[in-house]
Design a protein around this motif. Structure first.
Motif, PDB file in Angstrom:
ATOM      1  N   GLN A 151     114.042  74.295  -8.713  1.00 46.62           N
ATOM      2  CA  GLN A 151     114.987  74.132  -7.624  1.00 46.62           C
ATOM      3  C   GLN A 151     114.613  75.041  -6.468  1.00 46.62           C
ATOM      4  O   GLN A 151     114.138  76.160  -6.675  1.00 46.62           O
ATOM      5  CB  GLN A 151     116.408  74.486  -8.084  1.00 46.62           C
TER       6      GLN A 151
ATOM      7  N   GLY B 113     114.131  80.524  -4.783  1.00 39.92           N
ATOM      8  CA  GLY B 113     114.044  79.759  -6.004  1.00 39.92           C
ATOM      9  C   GLY B 113     112.634  79.421  -6.443  1.00 39.92           C
ATOM     10  O   GLY B 113     112.376  79.269  -7.625  1.00 39.92           O
TER      11      GLY B 113
ATOM     12  N   GLN C 149     116.388  76.468  -2.920  1.00 38.96           N
ATOM     13  CA  GLN C 149     117.584  76.557  -2.086  1.00 38.96           C
ATOM     14  C   GLN C 149     117.164  76.906  -0.662  1.00 38.96           C
ATOM     15  O   GLN C 149     116.331  77.794  -0.459  1.00 38.96           O
ATOM     16  CB  GLN C 149     118.537  77.635  -2.614  1.00 38.96           C
TER      17      GLN C 149
ATOM     18  N   SER D 238     112.676  66.608  -1.166  1.00 37.25           N
ATOM     19  CA  SER D 238     113.602  66.674  -2.295  1.00 37.25           C
ATOM     20  C   SER D 238     114.729  67.671  -2.111  1.00 37.25           C
ATOM     21  O   SER D 238     115.776  67.546  -2.744  1.00 37.25           O
ATOM     22  CB  SER D 238     112.839  67.056  -3.573  1.00 37.25           C
ATOM     23  N   TYR D 239     114.487  68.665  -1.294  1.00 36.92           N
ATOM     24  CA  TYR D 239     115.454  69.754  -1.135  1.00 36.92           C
ATOM     25  C   TYR D 239     115.859  69.871   0.326  1.00 36.92           C
ATOM     26  O   TYR D 239     115.001  69.801   1.216  1.00 36.92           O
ATOM     27  CB  TYR D 239     114.850  71.070  -1.630  1.00 36.92           C
TER      28      TYR D 239
END
Length: 124
Positions: free
Chosen positions: A1, A26, A3, A112-113
């Motif tokens: 992940q 992250g 952030q 994706s983030y």
């Protein structure tokens, strides 16, 4: 992940400048291409700029070329968007985004983030 947290937005007069920052946590940021996107009121989100994981390659939307500069400091896990000669049509919420390296920066999808966004308002 991964952030992502954007900062640096605000209100500026046309012709002015702002620098946006995107702090990542992250994962090691160098493993990710980073992009900036924006969403103006009543419009769909659009691509602004992207930078490769190592920072050696950049790509810009035609509407911001020669005015905006994307950069990154992987030691600080931070990506920047320097915006100069701002226009009222640059008014939008600006988002940073991350995706694993491996795709051409010309491809504007696959991120994706995402961060929560920061508001930029340019007054005429």
């Amino acid at each position: 992940q991964v952030q992502l947290v954007e900062s640096g937005g605000g209100t500026v007069q046309a012709g002015g400048s702002l620098r946006l920052s995107c702090a990542a946590s992250g994962r090691t940021l160098s493993s990710y291409d980073m992009g900036w996107f924006r969403r103006a009121p009543g419009k769909e989100r659009e691509f602004v700029a992207a930078i490769s994981g190592g920072g050696g390659t950049t790509f810009y939307a035609d509407s911001v070329k020669e005015r905006f500069t994307i950069s990154r400091d992987n030691a600080k896990n931070t990506v920047y968007l320097q915006m100069n000669s701002l226009k009222p049509e640059d008014t939008a919420v600006y988002f940073c985004a991350a995706r694993r390296t491996g795709m051409s920066l010309i491809i504007r999808t696959g991120y994706s983030y995402w961060g929560q966004g920061t508001q930029v308002t340019v007054s005429s």
